[in-house]
Design a protein around this motif. Structure first.
Motif, PDB file in Angstrom:
ATOM      1  N   LEU A 143     -69.307 -15.856  -9.884  1.00 34.24           N
ATOM      2  CA  LEU A 143     -69.916 -16.822  -9.101  1.00 34.24           C
ATOM      3  C   LEU A 143     -69.408 -17.223  -7.632  1.00 34.24           C
ATOM      4  O   LEU A 143     -70.119 -16.999  -6.677  1.00 34.24           O
ATOM      5  CB  LEU A 143     -69.945 -18.030  -9.634  1.00 34.24           C
ATOM      6  N   VAL A 144     -68.046 -17.076  -7.555  1.00 33.40           N
ATOM      7  CA  VAL A 144     -67.444 -17.444  -6.319  1.00 33.40           C
ATOM      8  C   VAL A 144     -67.662 -16.096  -5.352  1.00 33.40           C
ATOM      9  O   VAL A 144     -67.973 -16.267  -4.029  1.00 33.40           O
ATOM     10  CB  VAL A 144     -65.893 -17.661  -6.356  1.00 33.40           C
ATOM     11  N   THR A 145     -67.698 -14.860  -5.820  1.00 30.85           N
ATOM     12  CA  THR A 145     -68.147 -13.586  -5.210  1.00 30.85           C
ATOM     13  C   THR A 145     -69.242 -13.584  -4.722  1.00 30.85           C
ATOM     14  O   THR A 145     -69.641 -13.204  -3.449  1.00 30.85           O
ATOM     15  CB  THR A 145     -67.639 -12.281  -5.752  1.00 30.85           C
ATOM     16  N   ILE A 146     -70.377 -13.959  -5.581  1.00 32.13           N
ATOM     17  CA  ILE A 146     -71.829 -14.068  -5.195  1.00 32.13           C
ATOM     18  C   ILE A 146     -72.133 -14.942  -4.197  1.00 32.13           C
ATOM     19  O   ILE A 146     -72.691 -14.949  -3.087  1.00 32.13           O
ATOM     20  CB  ILE A 146     -72.483 -14.291  -6.383  1.00 32.13           C
TER      21      ILE A 146
ATOM     22  N   THR B 284     -69.772 -15.854  -1.925  1.00 29.81           N
ATOM     23  CA  THR B 284     -69.234 -15.330  -0.725  1.00 29.81           C
ATOM     24  C   THR B 284     -70.034 -14.599   0.007  1.00 29.81           C
ATOM     25  O   THR B 284     -70.231 -14.506   1.420  1.00 29.81           O
ATOM     26  CB  THR B 284     -67.756 -14.872  -0.907  1.00 29.81           C
ATOM     27  N   TYR B 285     -70.854 -13.593  -0.759  1.00 33.38           N
ATOM     28  CA  TYR B 285     -71.214 -12.501   0.068  1.00 33.38           C
ATOM     29  C   TYR B 285     -73.111 -12.513  -0.038  1.00 33.38           C
ATOM     30  O   TYR B 285     -73.659 -12.007   0.949  1.00 33.38           O
ATOM     31  CB  TYR B 285     -70.984 -11.127  -0.700  1.00 33.38           C
ATOM     32  N   ARG B 286     -73.368 -13.395  -0.862  1.00 32.81           N
ATOM     33  CA  ARG B 286     -74.893 -13.621  -0.972  1.00 32.81           C
ATOM     34  C   ARG B 286     -75.788 -12.483  -1.349  1.00 32.81           C
ATOM     35  O   ARG B 286     -76.965 -12.494  -1.035  1.00 32.81           O
ATOM     36  CB  ARG B 286     -75.141 -14.674   0.198  1.00 32.81           C
ATOM     37  N   ASN B 287     -75.118 -11.136  -1.583  1.00 38.13           N
ATOM     38  CA  ASN B 287     -75.682 -10.092  -1.786  1.00 38.13           C
ATOM     39  C   ASN B 287     -75.114  -9.280  -3.012  1.00 38.13           C
ATOM     40  O   ASN B 287     -74.157  -9.040  -2.931  1.00 38.13           O
ATOM     41  CB  ASN B 287     -75.605  -9.324  -0.352  1.00 38.13           C
ATOM     42  N   LEU B 288     -75.965  -8.847  -3.854  1.00 41.30           N
ATOM     43  CA  LEU B 288     -75.698  -8.051  -4.993  1.00 41.30           C
ATOM     44  C   LEU B 288     -74.981  -6.912  -4.788  1.00 41.30           C
ATOM     45  O   LEU B 288     -74.048  -6.282  -5.308  1.00 41.30           O
ATOM     46  CB  LEU B 288     -76.643  -8.071  -6.172  1.00 41.30           C
ATOM     47  N   THR B 289     -75.647  -6.130  -3.580  1.00 44.57           N
ATOM     48  CA  THR B 289     -74.930  -4.787  -3.266  1.00 44.57           C
ATOM     49  C   THR B 289     -73.530  -4.919  -2.959  1.00 44.57           C
ATOM     50  O   THR B 289     -72.768  -4.037  -3.092  1.00 44.57           O
ATOM     51  CB  THR B 289     -75.846  -4.039  -2.207  1.00 44.57           C
ATOM     52  N   GLN B 290     -73.388  -5.901  -2.008  1.00 42.19           N
ATOM     53  CA  GLN B 290     -71.794  -6.227  -1.544  1.00 42.19           C
ATOM     54  C   GLN B 290     -71.168  -6.721  -2.770  1.00 42.19           C
ATOM     55  O   GLN B 290     -70.032  -6.295  -2.708  1.00 42.19           O
ATOM     56  CB  GLN B 290     -71.988  -7.363  -0.374  1.00 42.19           C
ATOM     57  N   VAL B 291     -71.437  -7.550  -3.603  1.00 43.54           N
ATOM     58  CA  VAL B 291     -70.801  -7.822  -4.804  1.00 43.54           C
ATOM     59  C   VAL B 291     -70.297  -6.723  -5.394  1.00 43.54           C
ATOM     60  O   VAL B 291     -69.095  -6.623  -6.021  1.00 43.54           O
ATOM     61  CB  VAL B 291     -71.455  -9.038  -5.425  1.00 43.54           C
TER      62      VAL B 291
ATOM     63  N   PHE C 195     -78.785 -19.402  -8.792  1.00 38.93           N
ATOM     64  CA  PHE C 195     -79.160 -18.750  -7.437  1.00 38.93           C
ATOM     65  C   PHE C 195     -80.675 -18.571  -7.285  1.00 38.93           C
ATOM     66  O   PHE C 195     -81.491 -18.211  -8.369  1.00 38.93           O
ATOM     67  CB  PHE C 195     -78.286 -17.405  -7.237  1.00 38.93           C
ATOM     68  N   THR C 196     -81.012 -18.590  -6.250  1.00 36.17           N
ATOM     69  CA  THR C 196     -82.568 -18.288  -5.824  1.00 36.17           C
ATOM     70  C   THR C 196     -82.505 -17.109  -4.904  1.00 36.17           C
ATOM     71  O   THR C 196     -81.659 -17.094  -4.031  1.00 36.17           O
ATOM     72  CB  THR C 196     -83.274 -19.300  -5.261  1.00 36.17           C
ATOM     73  N   ARG C 197     -83.341 -16.157  -5.136  1.00 31.68           N
ATOM     74  CA  ARG C 197     -83.731 -15.130  -4.275  1.00 31.68           C
ATOM     75  C   ARG C 197     -84.491 -15.256  -2.955  1.00 31.68           C
ATOM     76  O   ARG C 197     -85.652 -15.886  -3.204  1.00 31.68           O
ATOM     77  CB  ARG C 197     -84.193 -13.857  -4.928  1.00 31.68           C
ATOM     78  N   THR C 198     -83.962 -14.931  -1.815  1.00 32.46           N
ATOM     79  CA  THR C 198     -84.749 -15.486  -0.613  1.00 32.46           C
ATOM     80  C   THR C 198     -84.558 -14.256   0.148  1.00 32.46           C
ATOM     81  O   THR C 198     -83.844 -13.263  -0.094  1.00 32.46           O
ATOM     82  CB  THR C 198     -84.165 -16.761   0.237  1.00 32.46           C
ATOM     83  N   ALA C 199     -85.015 -14.264   1.443  1.00 29.84           N
ATOM     84  CA  ALA C 199     -85.128 -13.159   2.463  1.00 29.84           C
ATOM     85  C   ALA C 199     -83.709 -13.139   2.968  1.00 29.84           C
ATOM     86  O   ALA C 199     -83.528 -12.034   3.347  1.00 29.84           O
ATOM     87  CB  ALA C 199     -86.299 -13.408   3.393  1.00 29.84           C
ATOM     88  N   GLN C 200     -83.060 -13.952   2.855  1.00 30.36           N
ATOM     89  CA  GLN C 200     -81.462 -14.218   3.341  1.00 30.36           C
ATOM     90  C   GLN C 200     -80.580 -13.865   2.431  1.00 30.36           C
ATOM     91  O   GLN C 200     -79.355 -13.790   2.773  1.00 30.36           O
ATOM     92  CB  GLN C 200     -81.186 -15.681   4.094  1.00 30.36           C
ATOM     93  N   GLY C 201     -80.807 -13.574   1.201  1.00 30.10           N
ATOM     94  CA  GLY C 201     -79.953 -13.342   0.157  1.00 30.10           C
ATOM     95  C   GLY C 201     -80.302 -14.285  -1.034  1.00 30.10           C
ATOM     96  O   GLY C 201     -81.112 -15.158  -0.854  1.00 30.10           O
ATOM     97  N   LEU C 202     -79.077 -14.209  -1.764  1.00 27.65           N
ATOM     98  CA  LEU C 202     -79.065 -15.248  -3.002  1.00 27.65           C
ATOM     99  C   LEU C 202     -78.396 -16.728  -2.232  1.00 27.65           C
ATOM    100  O   LEU C 202     -77.390 -16.548  -1.535  1.00 27.65           O
ATOM    101  CB  LEU C 202     -78.065 -14.713  -4.086  1.00 27.65           C
ATOM    102  N   VAL C 203     -79.257 -17.771  -2.698  1.00 28.17           N
ATOM    103  CA  VAL C 203     -78.823 -18.854  -2.222  1.00 28.17           C
ATOM    104  C   VAL C 203     -78.756 -20.074  -3.549  1.00 28.17           C
ATOM    105  O   VAL C 203     -79.352 -19.894  -4.366  1.00 28.17           O
ATOM    106  CB  VAL C 203     -79.749 -19.613  -1.358  1.00 28.17           C
ATOM    107  N   PRO C 204     -77.427 -20.671  -3.590  1.00 30.73           N
ATOM    108  CA  PRO C 204     -77.168 -21.519  -4.813  1.00 30.73           C
ATOM    109  C   PRO C 204     -78.165 -22.682  -4.919  1.00 30.73           C
ATOM    110  O   PRO C 204     -78.589 -23.150  -3.785  1.00 30.73           O
ATOM    111  CB  PRO C 204     -75.725 -21.916  -4.651  1.00 30.73           C
ATOM    112  N   THR C 205     -78.595 -22.796  -6.156  1.00 34.78           N
ATOM    113  CA  THR C 205     -79.089 -23.882  -6.389  1.00 34.78           C
ATOM    114  C   THR C 205     -78.148 -25.074  -6.417  1.00 34.78           C
ATOM    115  O   THR C 205     -77.356 -24.913  -6.363  1.00 34.78           O
ATOM    116  CB  THR C 205     -79.966 -23.800  -7.845  1.00 34.78           C
TER     117      THR C 205
END
Length: 313
Positions: A20-23, A25-32, A59-69
């Motif tokens: 959770l903390v890593t996602i 931080t990066y908001r991108n699964l590829t980077q995670v 998390f919700t998927r947006t154009a800017q990446g993953l955003v926490p609900t």
């Protein structure tokens, strides 16, 4: 026991917290996936399993990446705190295994613990050489969140206003006078008697706008009909203040007894200031308590304050 209760109490693991903390931080699964050295499908699967187990979207998927609900933000905040606690437990157990006594994480407020903390650290090392310390200097606004989240054990420096303490406990340690200082070459330093009106023509070295000391000083000067000129320097650095007083006709407001310095002797103006600040002291989070190492540090701070007050250092 409903699904959320059961999952939180039985199935939620430290690896989920780290995920959770890593996602977040990066908001991108590829980077995670890159930083955790696993495949992206494995990261996506782990997140899906966690959300399914909790019965919540984190998390919700947006154009800017993953955003926490809102649920995600809540769990991430607690995940960071729990990981900090686990890291502290690991450090304490490693210290016990290696024969050391532990580690203390201290935040130091600038220009307000310059004598107290070094003396206390020396006492600590004499009592317990195996207790190690990490000191971070910063502003109150930067350090209080670190103390709240458990990344600091203590904050040492000027105590804040009582109505801002919230969940923090404090111990007052050292009352320090606030004095108007000049260099020894200053025109006012050669005068036996100085009135408030004599301050008018001189430039100032001031604490930053909005600081506790600045606001208190301005109120005092107004009460004595002393206007602050537009000719001033703003700094919290004791070193800059001392050095500039040596080569200028500036006046500075300083805390403690800074006149007696062999290398940069200063002159204290004979003007009485009211109590402008709360004492120096130590803060900690009452909800977390103090480790044995932090308790020892508080004891050393108390002894150091007593030595400074009595002049026995």
């Amino acid at each position: 026991m409903n699904g959320l209760d059961g999952y939180m109490q039985v199935n939620l693991k430290a690896r989920h917290l780290r995920l959770l903390v890593t996602i977040d931080t990066y908001r991108n699964l590829t980077q995670v996936a890159e930083v955790t050295h696993v495949t992206m499908p494995a990261v996506s699967k782990s997140l899906a399993e966690l959300e399914r187990g909790l019965g919540l979207t984190l998390f919700t998927r947006t154009a800017q990446g993953l955003v926490p609900t809102p649920h995600g933000e809540c769990l991430i905040r607690h995940a960071r705190e729990m990981l900090t606690i686990l890291h502290q437990a690991r450090d304490e157990m490693k210290a016990l295994s290696s024969g050391t006594e532990g580690k203390v994480h201290i935040g130091m407020l600038p220009a307000s613990a310059s004598a107290l903390l070094p003396l206390a650290l020396n006492l600590l090392k004499m009592r317990s050489p195996g207790t190690n310390v990490r000191v971070v200097e910063g502003t109150r606004g930067a350090l209080l969140p670190e103390l709240w989240q458990g990344r600091l054990d203590l904050i040492v420096g000027r105590l804040p206003a009582p109505d801002t303490l919230g969940s923090f406990d404090e111990k007052a340690l050292l009352e320090e006078p606030v004095t108007l200082m000049t260099g020894r070459q200053h025109p006012l330093a050669r005068r036996k008697n100085v009135d408030w009106s004599d301050l008018h023509p001189y430039p100032w070295i001031l604490p930053p706008q909005g600081s506790i000391l600045r606001d208190s000083l301005e109120r005092t000067l107004r009460a004595h009909d002393v206007p602050l000129t537009n000719n001033y320097i703003e700094t919290l650095s004791v070193h800059v203040t001392r050095a500039h007083l040596q080569i200028s006709d500036s006046i500075a407001v300083m805390v403690g007894t800074p006149a007696n310095d062999a290398e940069q002797p200063l002159h204290a103006l004979p003007l009485t200031l009211p109590r402008l600040l709360r004492p120096s002291g130590v803060l900690w989070n009452r909800n977390r308590g103090l480790t044995p190492s932090a308790q020892l540090m508080v004891s050393c701070l108390e002894e150091a304050a007593q030595q400074l007050q009595s002049g026995t250092t």
